[in-house]
Write a protein that holds these residues in place. Structure first.
Motif, short mmCIF file in Angstrom:
data_model
loop_
_atom_site.label_atom_id
_atom_site.label_comp_id
_atom_site.label_asym_id
_atom_site.label_seq_id
_atom_site.Cartn_x
_atom_site.Cartn_y
_atom_site.Cartn_z
N ILE A 26 0.86 -1.20 0.00
CA ILE A 26 0.00 0.00 0.00
C ILE A 26 0.89 1.24 0.00
N GLU A 45 -6.10 3.02 3.78
CA GLU A 45 -6.05 1.62 3.37
C GLU A 45 -5.21 0.78 4.33
N LYS A 48 -7.07 0.24 7.49
CA LYS A 48 -8.15 -0.71 7.27
C LYS A 48 -7.62 -2.15 7.28
#
Ligand SMILES: [Zn+2]
Length: 414
Positions: A26, A45, A48
């Motif tokens: 990421i 992201e 998460k």
């Protein structure tokens, strides 16, 4: 590792490594690093993904009003203060895969390893993800932990803006953080943070574990020297007001002062600027910075005073006007003796090559240490390189650091 004395449980080095590599995808950069600056889509992201792993591990998840995430594994007596670990998931624009991320994922690895072996602890365990540690997008390093520990007002943090004018508050809301959540500090028995060293000492001394006893005193100073702009040709040397004379005079004295304060003193002249900055004009003004660090408070203050005195003496000798002023100062931190001992004992029980070390960089643990017993664990990173896409750490060292973290935590949580 000492094979004759296998202490259990142990973490899974392969699971930890695979999570580090998955997180690194990421915001991956072309040079093998990461760009996941605080409160960007990439950060969202990453948070998460971490949250999904923690939930799958049976943990509850809480996000406070400044976006810190706390993942909780209940204790046998869940009313007791937590034994905490944590670090950060955000990175520099050209950051690495390990700075901060390792501390968060090692914490999760501790939780999962305890789950795997059905090890209960008396105290609950929490893994913290501190929001905006890097301070590169929003200009306050270690922001989330500063608010949590009461060192920075929540409103002040909310008001910070990035270069495009977006505020921390706006970006927290965009990321779905409920800013009406409580900004309360849970009771903490002990806090640990495992981190790559970000310097070359452990590698050079062939040690796997740094038992971090504290963080250096540090300050940044700005020196201004006023001269007079003049033509480089017609103006005789003895008729100039050349501020560079002060630099030439004072630099050897500054380095000598640093040397007199022993091998732990750090003095860095990182910016030298002249105005107007023309090759054939004697500068009208000189500005340079001096960054000072020392782990020992008395030595640090003495070095600071000496540097002040040396700059004033050079100004006087050269007959020029100028000033030195402190633009930033962070007092040093001494970690908690019981937490340091827990790390030292865990490293010894695991048969690690360990040494005591003082951190040269600031960490979230500087903030937690101001309110709860805290210490840190360092592991080596290749060439001491960090805040660099090439940052790297060996899987074996990452595993060892997580094992030391687990046993330090267990010694206080059991
Ligand atoms: Zn970090």
């Amino acid at each position: 590792m000492n094979k004759t004395n296998p202490i259990a449980p142990r973490v899974s080095g392969t699971r930890l490594w695979s999570r580090l590599m998955e997180m690194a995808e990421i915001g991956a950069t072309s040079q093998g690093g990461c760009n996941r600056q605080a409160l960007t889509d990439g950060d969202r992201e990453g948070r998460k993904l971490f949250g999904s792993w923690a939930t799958a591990a049976g943990c509850s998840l809480r996000v406070d009003a400044i976006g810190n995430i706390f993942v909780r594994r209940p204790g046998r007596d869940d009313t007791l203060p937590v034994v905490m670990t944590g670090s950060h998931l955000d990175t520099q624009p050209t950051g690495g895969k390990f700075d901060g991320i390792y501390g968060v994922l090692a914490g999760l690895e501790v939780v999962e390893s305890l789950n795997d072996r059905a090890v209960e602890t008396r105290h609950p365990i929490e893994v913290a993800v501190w929001c905006n540690e890097e301070g590169c997008r929003f200009p306050a390093a270690m922001m989330g932990s500063a608010v949590w520990s009461g060192r920075m007002p929540l409103a002040g943090a909310y008001a910070l803006t990035d270069r495009s004018g977006l505020s921390v508050r706006q970006e927290l809301e965009r990321l779905g953080v409920d800013i009406s959540s409580p900004m309360s500090r849970q009771a903490v028995k002990a806090a640990f943070e495992v981190h790559i060293e970000q310097g070359p000492v452990l590698e050079q001394r062939a040690k796997t574990i740094g038992v971090v006893t504290g963080v250096q005193h540090m300050s940044r100073h700005e020196v201004i020297v006023r001269g007079q702009e003049a033509h480089a040709g017609p103006t005789p040397m003895d008729m100039r007001k050349d501020p560079i004379r002060v630099l030439a005079d004072v630099l050897p004295a500054l380095y000598a002062a640093a040397a007199r304060h022993g091998q732990h003193a750090r003095l860095t002249v990182g910016i030298i600027e002249t105005s107007p900055g023309s090759p054939n004009t004697v500068p009208g003004q000189l500005r340079f910075t001096v960054d000072l660090r020392h782990p020992d408070g008395a030595q640090y203050r003495s070095l600071r005073n000496e540097v002040d005195g040396l700059v004033h003496a050079a100004l006087e000798r050269q007959g020029l006007e100028g000033s030195i002023r402190c633009v930033w100062e962070a007092p040093g931190v001494m970690f908690d003796p019981a937490c340091i001992a827990a790390v030292r004992h865990a490293a010894a029980a695991l048969g690690c090559e360990a040494m005591e070390i003082v951190s040269g960089a600031g960490h979230d643990s500087c903030n937690t240490a101001s309110v709860v017993p805290t210490s840190m664990i360092f592991i080596p990173c290749a060439g001491g390189l960090s805040h660099n896409e090439a940052e790297s750490a060996a899987p074996k060292d990452l595993e060892t650091g997580a094992n030391v973290l687990m046993h330090a935590m267990l010694s206080l949580a059991k």
